[in-house]
Design a protein around this motif. Structure first.
Motif, PDB file in Angstrom:
ATOM      1  N   VAL A  66     -32.406  11.817  19.811  1.00  0.00           N
ATOM      2  CA  VAL A  66     -33.639  12.827  20.407  1.00  0.00           C
ATOM      3  C   VAL A  66     -35.003  12.450  19.512  1.00  0.00           C
ATOM      4  O   VAL A  66     -34.928  12.528  18.282  1.00  0.00           O
ATOM      5  N   THR A  67     -35.932  11.760  20.217  1.00  0.00           N
ATOM      6  CA  THR A  67     -37.130  11.616  19.626  1.00  0.00           C
ATOM      7  C   THR A  67     -38.306  12.037  20.411  1.00  0.00           C
ATOM      8  O   THR A  67     -38.382  12.018  21.614  1.00  0.00           O
ATOM      9  N   ILE A  68     -39.572  12.475  19.749  1.00  0.00           N
ATOM     10  CA  ILE A  68     -40.620  12.592  20.269  1.00  0.00           C
ATOM     11  C   ILE A  68     -41.643  12.260  19.479  1.00  0.00           C
ATOM     12  O   ILE A  68     -41.304  12.065  18.181  1.00  0.00           O
ATOM     13  N   ASP A  69     -42.645  11.702  20.016  1.00  0.00           N
ATOM     14  CA  ASP A  69     -43.988  11.198  19.223  1.00  0.00           C
ATOM     15  C   ASP A  69     -45.146  11.270  20.062  1.00  0.00           C
ATOM     16  O   ASP A  69     -45.069  10.663  21.080  1.00  0.00           O
ATOM     17  N   GLN A  70     -46.088  11.663  19.392  1.00  0.00           N
ATOM     18  CA  GLN A  70     -47.469  11.721  20.295  1.00  0.00           C
ATOM     19  C   GLN A  70     -47.987  10.485  20.679  1.00  0.00           C
ATOM     20  O   GLN A  70     -48.702  10.398  21.818  1.00  0.00           O
ATOM     21  N   LYS A  71     -47.609   9.396  20.144  1.00  0.00           N
ATOM     22  CA  LYS A  71     -48.111   8.055  20.747  1.00  0.00           C
ATOM     23  C   LYS A  71     -47.675   7.930  22.106  1.00  0.00           C
ATOM     24  O   LYS A  71     -48.220   6.799  22.830  1.00  0.00           O
ATOM     25  N   TYR A  72     -46.590   8.880  22.747  1.00  0.00           N
ATOM     26  CA  TYR A  72     -45.957   8.416  24.055  1.00  0.00           C
ATOM     27  C   TYR A  72     -46.608   9.251  24.858  1.00  0.00           C
ATOM     28  O   TYR A  72     -46.379   9.203  26.177  1.00  0.00           O
ATOM     29  N   LEU A  73     -47.413  10.277  24.474  1.00  0.00           N
ATOM     30  CA  LEU A  73     -47.978  11.055  25.656  1.00  0.00           C
ATOM     31  C   LEU A  73     -48.681  10.752  26.337  1.00  0.00           C
ATOM     32  O   LEU A  73     -49.619   9.791  26.292  1.00  0.00           O
ATOM     33  N   GLY A  74     -48.626  11.285  27.717  1.00  0.00           N
ATOM     34  CA  GLY A  74     -49.388  10.653  28.707  1.00  0.00           C
ATOM     35  C   GLY A  74     -49.357   9.406  29.255  1.00  0.00           C
ATOM     36  O   GLY A  74     -49.997   8.635  30.005  1.00  0.00           O
ATOM     37  N   SER A 104     -40.955  23.837  16.597  1.00  0.00           N
ATOM     38  CA  SER A 104     -40.772  23.260  15.320  1.00  0.00           C
ATOM     39  C   SER A 104     -42.270  23.267  14.747  1.00  0.00           C
ATOM     40  O   SER A 104     -43.052  22.326  15.319  1.00  0.00           O
ATOM     41  N   ASP A 105     -42.364  23.982  13.793  1.00  0.00           N
ATOM     42  CA  ASP A 105     -43.697  23.785  12.994  1.00  0.00           C
ATOM     43  C   ASP A 105     -44.016  22.197  12.600  1.00  0.00           C
ATOM     44  O   ASP A 105     -44.976  21.800  12.507  1.00  0.00           O
ATOM     45  N   GLY A 106     -43.027  21.721  12.131  1.00  0.00           N
ATOM     46  CA  GLY A 106     -42.973  20.239  11.440  1.00  0.00           C
ATOM     47  C   GLY A 106     -43.403  19.421  12.541  1.00  0.00           C
ATOM     48  O   GLY A 106     -44.110  18.483  12.213  1.00  0.00           O
ATOM     49  N   ALA A 107     -42.707  19.435  13.755  1.00  0.00           N
ATOM     50  CA  ALA A 107     -43.038  18.415  14.824  1.00  0.00           C
ATOM     51  C   ALA A 107     -44.403  18.838  15.209  1.00  0.00           C
ATOM     52  O   ALA A 107     -45.429  17.872  15.581  1.00  0.00           O
ATOM     53  N   LYS A 108     -44.972  20.070  15.380  1.00  0.00           N
ATOM     54  CA  LYS A 108     -46.457  20.439  15.564  1.00  0.00           C
ATOM     55  C   LYS A 108     -47.242  19.879  14.792  1.00  0.00           C
ATOM     56  O   LYS A 108     -48.204  19.376  15.075  1.00  0.00           O
ATOM     57  N   LYS A 109     -47.099  19.852  13.491  1.00  0.00           N
ATOM     58  CA  LYS A 109     -47.930  19.641  12.232  1.00  0.00           C
ATOM     59  C   LYS A 109     -48.012  17.912  12.272  1.00  0.00           C
ATOM     60  O   LYS A 109     -49.003  17.414  12.272  1.00  0.00           O
ATOM     61  N   HIS A 110     -46.794  17.177  12.366  1.00  0.00           N
ATOM     62  CA  HIS A 110     -46.723  15.808  12.216  1.00  0.00           C
ATOM     63  C   HIS A 110     -46.969  15.103  13.633  1.00  0.00           C
ATOM     64  O   HIS A 110     -47.223  13.898  13.667  1.00  0.00           O
ATOM     65  N   GLY A 111     -46.679  15.780  14.651  1.00  0.00           N
ATOM     66  CA  GLY A 111     -46.943  15.207  16.116  1.00  0.00           C
ATOM     67  C   GLY A 111     -45.836  14.172  16.347  1.00  0.00           C
ATOM     68  O   GLY A 111     -45.781  13.354  17.216  1.00  0.00           O
ATOM     69  N   ALA A 112     -44.750  14.301  15.582  1.00  0.00           N
ATOM     70  CA  ALA A 112     -43.468  13.431  15.710  1.00  0.00           C
ATOM     71  C   ALA A 112     -42.256  14.193  15.336  1.00  0.00           C
ATOM     72  O   ALA A 112     -42.388  14.984  14.262  1.00  0.00           O
ATOM     73  N   ARG A 113     -40.950  13.797  15.783  1.00  0.00           N
ATOM     74  CA  ARG A 113     -39.753  14.330  15.379  1.00  0.00           C
ATOM     75  C   ARG A 113     -38.561  13.495  15.783  1.00  0.00           C
ATOM     76  O   ARG A 113     -38.750  13.058  17.079  1.00  0.00           O
ATOM     77  N   SER A 114     -37.792  13.236  15.053  1.00  0.00           N
ATOM     78  CA  SER A 114     -36.481  12.401  15.306  1.00  0.00           C
ATOM     79  C   SER A 114     -35.196  13.244  14.831  1.00  0.00           C
ATOM     80  O   SER A 114     -35.105  13.595  13.646  1.00  0.00           O
TER      81      SER A 114
END
Length: 132
Positions: A66-74, A104-114
């Motif tokens: 499971v991965t999110i990253d702000q670079k993929y937004l939009g 997740s505060d960490g994901a919000k702060k860093h803009g990514a999470r794996s």
């Protein structure tokens, strides 16, 4: 010649990526998609999946978890990953990005999470994106 199955855990990183692509492409074929691997990421996608109706195209980023990253937004990206090579998921990145960053505060702060596992709170949201 007798074919022998391989152990996923014995594969190198790039071999695992190829293996996962072919597994997911095979599953998507059952849903009417023809998948094309891209040698160079295109708009954030590792491969595209085009539906036989000619009207649907998915830009897919292949991940090991499971991965999110702000670079993929939009970018209208879908994330595909396998859970222990038994269950496969394909989810719209931006929707899950919003859920995880809200949680997740960490994901919000860093803009990514794996995440190497699916947290219990996220399971109901991902179930609808589980590929059979």
């Amino acid at each position: 010649m007798k074919l022998q199955k391989i152990e996923y855990s014995d594969l190198k990183s790039r071999q695992k990526e190829n293996y996962n692509y072919h597994k997911i492409a095979s599953i998507l074929a059952d849903y009417g998609y023809n998948s094309i691997w891209l040698n160079d990421d295109w708009e954030g996608a590792d491969f595209i999946a085009i539906h036989i109706d000619g009207n649907q195209m998915l830009k897919v980023q292949l991940k090991g978890r499971v991965t999110i990253d702000q670079k993929y937004l939009g970018k209208d990206i879908y994330i595909a990953f396998s859970l222990d090579q038994t269950s496969y998921y394909l989810y719209p990145h931006d929707e899950i990005f919003e859920l995880i960053t809200d949680h997740s505060d960490g994901a919000k702060k860093h803009g990514a999470r794996s995440i190497h596992y699916i947290p219990k709170w996220l399971i109901p949201h991902l179930e609808k994106y589980k590929l059979a």
